[in-house]
Design a protein around this motif. Structure first.
Motif, PDB file in Angstrom:
ATOM      1  N   SER A  64       0.796  -1.226   0.000  1.00  0.00           N
ATOM      2  CA  SER A  64       0.000   0.000   0.000  1.00  0.00           C
ATOM      3  C   SER A  64       0.824   1.268   0.000  1.00  0.00           C
ATOM      4  CB  SER A  64      -0.933   0.007   1.221  1.00  0.00           C
ATOM      5  OG  SER A  64      -0.189   0.013   2.426  1.00  0.00           O
ATOM      6  N   ASN A  74       0.839   4.341  -4.740  1.00  0.00           N
ATOM      7  CA  ASN A  74      -0.460   4.954  -5.022  1.00  0.00           C
ATOM      8  C   ASN A  74      -1.316   4.076  -5.913  1.00  0.00           C
ATOM      9  OD1 ASN A  74       0.172   7.239  -3.522  1.00  0.00           O
ATOM     10  ND2 ASN A  74       1.088   8.278  -5.254  1.00  0.00           N
ATOM     11  N   LYS A  78      -2.786   1.308  -3.877  1.00  0.00           N
ATOM     12  CA  LYS A  78      -3.896   1.768  -3.037  1.00  0.00           C
ATOM     13  C   LYS A  78      -5.208   1.717  -3.810  1.00  0.00           C
ATOM     14  CE  LYS A  78      -0.969   4.907  -0.388  1.00  0.00           C
ATOM     15  NZ  LYS A  78      -0.629   6.299  -0.099  1.00  0.00           N
ATOM     16  N   ARG A 117      -8.590  -0.712  -3.245  1.00  0.00           N
ATOM     17  CA  ARG A 117      -9.959  -0.185  -3.142  1.00  0.00           C
ATOM     18  C   ARG A 117     -10.877  -0.837  -4.160  1.00  0.00           C
ATOM     19  NH1 ARG A 117     -13.274   3.445  -5.266  1.00  0.00           N
ATOM     20  NH2 ARG A 117     -11.808   3.916  -6.939  1.00  0.00           N
ATOM     21  N   THR A 139      -2.320  -0.824   7.061  1.00  0.00           N
ATOM     22  CA  THR A 139      -2.773  -0.676   5.669  1.00  0.00           C
ATOM     23  C   THR A 139      -3.719   0.506   5.534  1.00  0.00           C
ATOM     24  OG1 THR A 139      -2.585  -3.077   5.375  1.00  0.00           O
ATOM     25  CG2 THR A 139      -3.875  -1.868   3.744  1.00  0.00           C
ATOM     26  N   CYS A 181      -3.254   4.006   3.304  1.00  0.00           N
ATOM     27  CA  CYS A 181      -4.216   4.341   2.251  1.00  0.00           C
ATOM     28  C   CYS A 181      -4.972   5.630   2.548  1.00  0.00           C
ATOM     29  CB  CYS A 181      -5.206   3.191   2.061  1.00  0.00           C
ATOM     30  SG  CYS A 181      -4.466   1.668   1.430  1.00  0.00           S
ATOM     31  N   GLU A 204      -5.142   9.132   0.689  1.00  0.00           N
ATOM     32  CA  GLU A 204      -5.976   9.414  -0.485  1.00  0.00           C
ATOM     33  C   GLU A 204      -7.372   9.843  -0.028  1.00  0.00           C
ATOM     34  OE1 GLU A 204      -4.734   9.214  -3.650  1.00  0.00           O
ATOM     35  OE2 GLU A 204      -2.826   8.834  -2.621  1.00  0.00           O
ATOM     36  N   TYR A 230     -10.235   7.297   0.001  1.00  0.00           N
ATOM     37  CA  TYR A 230     -10.142   6.363   1.124  1.00  0.00           C
ATOM     38  C   TYR A 230     -10.706   6.992   2.398  1.00  0.00           C
ATOM     39  CZ  TYR A 230      -7.679   2.207  -0.480  1.00  0.00           C
ATOM     40  OH  TYR A 230      -7.360   1.013  -1.062  1.00  0.00           O
TER      41      TYR A 230
END
Length: 965
Positions: free
Chosen positions: A520, A523, A526, A530, A556, A560, A563, A566
């Motif tokens: 993770s 980018n 990540k 998702r 994790t 993440c 972002e 997230y």
């Protein structure tokens, strides 16, 4: 400095061209010291920073022209500094990717612009320097006609150190063992070129040069057919085919060949900080004849030129892909370490040779012998680097990876257990990726055997510590498979059913989360997590009571949470409540990860409120009392900083006595803690009670002391904190006595725009609350001229903050006269055509204040500043309305400005009668806007709007009267 770098830094030998820096702790320390010295040079030694170099520093930079702002002339592909030498040449010139710098001042600014990439820029400047005449030899050798020095390792003779000069090439005295210095004395006759020299010195080279017409594939086939050391006949019969394949060219993949590098290395310096050629590794080649004396080592199978070419092509392709792929979210260096090998004459322990014998049995034994050898190998201390490299050096990695392709579960488990242990070594991680180990491990994630899945996921977690490995996991479908491992039994969240919960499922999910944690940091990964549905599964696992599961799950999530999508999902899945609950855990690592996750998520106001509502502020405040674990302390102070942005949270932290604890952390803490502590105090001090508390706790002295640092983020935070404290008059007196105002003023010279802006904002309350503000400002020699010149900046935040500072400076008539003489009016007028509401507000306030001297009102009209101000009234920001109305009121004291204000809609004032019905459409709009402001609850806005209308109407009446008399 160059001599110091040559002797102190750790360099590789020059396989082709210049030497490069090794990636070692010593080099990192040296680079950081150089960067810190150069960064601070511009404001510690401003006069010396202006000296122009005789020759510029040149290198290839990774900086984009868009990174340069004020003080530079920027185009799409070039950048020129506004600062020039006596001949009019810019002191910094960038033509992507080549950069030239001619002063330490510009070098200092460049490192500040580079931010997180400053170490790479410093490294590139140091290692890629080439004299303007193209020579790489030191100047004292260039006078003898010498150009450069090359280390060559033929297959049949020892390493040759060659001098290339204008007259030809010759053999020199080589490099000394103790200091690594070159003995420049000539030891052979002169040859016309390097090829002629090598043909004379190496029969093998001469032979290979005569076979250039042989095809690559035929050469490779011939090398494979050369005799190799093989296992005994009875063992070979039982050897699986996978083992036979692995026994080929074991050492070829592990040993560096200098001839190969010279023939294949591209002809330009690389910016990668990896040791393409290392002089120490020359010695590993000299071991080849000695290895057979120590049982368990295989002899070389022949010249590795062709496989070397194949490997170079593969690495080049991967490098291009890496550049094009998404960047990592990590701030630390994420480069691969150089390959290191045991010295031939090193005093190696007996385990080294014993492990190599076991690897030999792995290659030649049957299934039973293989399992026994694997178990025996596991009994060694595989956490010890010597044991790890012993497996690698004799080709054991290829065997272990090949075992993963067999159908024997026991062999796979044994192999993965060893790979899991030794993959903690950065070199081993890289070797595993080079040998194609990750795709095999990803495939094992589909296995029905839970033990295999756990071991494969754990090994992936260890290997995926660098970008190329993380990308490989994603490209081979590993992210989706790892997310699937999280989908363990639903009863995991229910303590009442914990007896029914399969411990193996917990372990599978834990290992999957561990691997996702490592992955993770990319980018792109990540987003892949998702899209694979990882967030709901991670949220579900957060409800479990298994701490060893929670740590990688929260780890994790916090990676993440950088972002925005997230963070929204984390709120939707109600994860904050569980993060807060786990802050009360006894596990320090779990506390750290939960605090980091809150830090990442608390950018959003709703999240900050949720942390408070779920009772998260009190455990955060209590965790401040344990300062031994600096990593956890940094995470906790970061969470407090972000949560303090909400006023309600800052009040709660005062109730929990966190302010006093934060003040105590202002000294003797690492920078990553100080940044967060000062940031938290800056937010908390927006409240009066907290400002008083900081003063009473003695927090002003350490805050002012931090104004002399060089960390940009820390400077931004500390200026904000000092500015917040300066709102209180008693605190302002202490700040002034501690010389804090002068330090803030000096930070206006910092090349980083964020620091400039923050310092200017902090000066505003200092000037407002100083006893004799006018005299205090005037005592700074050249200070007024400097702050006026900052109005030439291209940064909107800098401009807004400087306008706010000028508003306060101009309250003193003597200072207002001084800045008027310095040209403040045309500079402010030039900024009037802006759409930035923050700048509009403070610009209008500055114009309003500057109108109160001499003929400045008239000058603003002459410089065309009036008409753009009228358009500010259409903004949706009430603060802009207030400031604009005040400015228009002051400007409308001049008759010509009254006309301009009304004529902004292209209507002549002569048509503007007293009656509203005679106004044009534009005039009516202006009238309506000002009339609406008269009805505002803001008294200052009411008075300013009414005054502006009054001035315009009086002028209209005077004109009307003049028409009829």
């Amino acid at each position: 400095m160059g001599v110091a770098l040559t002797r102190s830094a750790q360099w590789t030998a020059a396989g082709y061209g210049t030497r490069t820096l090794e990636i070692t702790p010593l080099n990192e320390v040296i680079l950081k010291e150089i960067a810190m010295f150069v960064e601070s040079f511009i404001y510690k030694h401003p006069q010396e920073a202006k000296y122009v170099f005789v020759e510029p520093l040149e290198w290839k930079t990774n900086l984009d022209p868009s990174a340069f702002e004020s003080g530079y002339i920027v185009s799409e592909t070039t950048v020129k500094s506004e600062e020039v030498d006596k001949d009019g040449q810019p002191l910094l010139f960038l033509s992507v990717p080549h950069i030239k710098i001619r002063s330490l001042g510009q070098l200092s600014r460049l490192l500040l612009i580079a931010k997180d990439r400053k170490l790479k820029e410093a490294q590139a400047c140091i290692k890629d320097y080439e004299f303007s005449n193209g020579c790489r030899a030191p100047p004292w050798r260039q006078i003898h006609g010498e150009i450069c020095y090359v280390l060559v390792k033929p297959h049949d003779v020892e390493t040759l150190c060659v001098t290339c000069s204008t007259e030809g090439v010759f053999l020199n005295g080589g490099k000394t063992e103790d200091e690594g210095e070159i003995n420049y004395e000539r030891k052979s006759e002169m040859y016309k070129d390097l090829v002629t020299f090598l043909k004379e010195k190496s029969a093998k080279f001469s032979e290979n040069m005569s076979k250039q017409d042989i095809r690559f594939t035929e050469e490779w086939k011939k090398e494979n057919e050369e005799p190799k050391e093989v296992p005994k006949k009875e063992e070979a019969d039982a050897l699986p085919k996978a083992f036979l394949a692995s026994s080929k060219n074991i050492l070829e993949k592990n040993q560096i060949n200098f001839g190969k590098i010279q023939m294949t290395k591209r002809l330009e310096p690389t910016l990668n900080w990896k040791a393409t050629v290392d002089f120490k590794k020359h010695k590993s080649l000299l071991r080849n004849t000695q290895e057979k004396k120590h049982g368990g080592r295989l002899g070389r199978s022949g010249p590795p030129v062709s496989p070397g070419r194949a490997q170079l092509v593969r690495k080049s392709a991967e490098k291009i892909e890496e550049i094009l792929s998404d960047s990592s979210s990590e701030n630390e260096e994420d480069e691969e370490p150089p390959d290191r090998r045991q010295e031939a004459n090193a005093d190696l322990p007996s385990e080294y040779w014993q492990i190599q014998k076991l690897v030999k049995y792995l290659k030649g034994g049957n299934q039973t012998a293989t399992v026994i050898a694997l178990r025996s190998m596991k009994d060694f201390n595989l956490a010890q680097e010597t044991c790890q490299l012993a497996i690698r050096d004799v080709g054991g990695l290829e065997v272990l990876i090949n075992l993963l392709d067999t159908d024997e579960v026991k062999c796979k488990i044994g192999s993965l257990k060893i790979l899991k242990e030794i993959s903690h070594n950065p070199q081993i991680r890289r070797n595993i990726v080079d040998l194609g180990g990750l795709p095999v491990m990803v495939n094992i994630l589909d296995s029905p055997h839970k033990s295999l899945k756990c071991l494969a996921a754990e090994t992936i977690a260890n290997v995926a510590k660098f970008r190329r490995a993380r990308r490989a996991v994603r490209h081979h479908g590993g992210i989706t498979k790892l997310v699937a491992l999280l989908d363990c039994a639903q009863s995991s969240a229910k303590p009442a059913q914990s007896s029914l919960y399969d411990a193996r499922d917990v372990e599978v999910a834990r290992c999957g989360a561990l691997a996702l944690w490592s992955c993770s940091k990319s980018n792109a990964n990540k987003e892949a997590i998702r899209q694979a549905g990882g967030i709901p599964l991670l949220a579900h696992l957060l409800k479990t009571s298994h701490e060893n599961m929670l740590i990688p799950v929260v780890g994790t999530l916090q990676e993440c949470a950088s972002e925005e999508n997230y963070r929204a999902a984390i709120k939707a899945e109600r994860i904050i409540e569980n993060l807060v609950k786990n802050l009360n855990s006894e596990n320090e690592q779990l506390q750290e990860q939960c605090a980091m996750a809150i830090y990442q998520c608390a950018e959003d106001k709703e999240t900050r409120d949720l942390v408070r509502l779920h009772g998260g502020l009190k455990p955060l405040a209590s965790l401040l009392n344990n300062t031994d674990n600096k990593e956890r302390l940094a995470a906790v102070t970061g969470a407090i900083w972000k949560c303090s942005i909400s006023k309600e949270n800052a009040t709660k932290f005062r109730e929990y006595e966190a302010i006093e604890t934060l003040v105590g952390l202002l000294t003797d803490q690492p920078e990553e803690v100080l940044v967060n502590v000062v940031g938290a105090l800056g937010e908390c001090c927006q409240e009066y009670e907290n400002r008083v508390l900081v003063r009473k706790c003695g927090g002003l002295q350490p805050l002012v002391n931090l104004l002399v640092g060089i960390n940009q983020t820390l400077l931004v935070n500390v200026t904000k904190a000092v500015g917040a404290c300066a709102v209180e008059p008693e605190s302002m007196m202490i700040i002034d006595r501690l010389d804090g105002v002068r330090l803030l003023w000096s930070l206006l010279k910092n090349p980083h725009p964020d620091v400039k802006a923050s310092a200017a904002w902090a000066l505003c309350p200092c000037i407002q609350n100083a006893k004799d503000a006018g005299e205090m400002v005037r005592c700074f020699v050249g200070g007024l001229e400097f702050i006026v010149n900052l109005l030439k900046s291209d940064n909107k935040e800098v401009l807004a903050s400087v306008c706010a500072a000028i508003t306060n400076i101009a309250k003193d008539q003597e200072n207002l006269a001084a800045i008027t003489d310095l040209g403040v009016v045309p500079l402010l007028s030039k900024l009037a055509n802006t759409n930035n509401d923050k700048l509009r507000r403070h610009l209008a306030e500055a114009i309003s204040r500057c109108c109160m001297w001499g003929r400045n009102r008239v000058a603003f009209g002459e410089y065309k500043a009036v008409a753009p101000l009228v358009r500010y009234l259409k903004s949706n920001d009430a603060n802009v309305h207030r400031a604009t109305a005040q400015a228009l009121y002051q400007l409308s004291e001049d008759a010509d400005n009254c006309i301009t204000i009304h004529e902004n809609g292209a209507v002549k004032l002569q048509l503007f009668w007293i009656s509203f019905h005679f106004c044009s459409h534009a005039g009516r709009i202006l009238y309506l806007l000002l009339l609406g402001m008269i009805g505002s609850s803001d008294q200052d806005l009411q008075e300013a709007a009414a005054g502006c209308i009054s001035n315009i109407r009086r002028l209209a009446l005077a004109i009307d009267k003049a028409r009829y008399t």
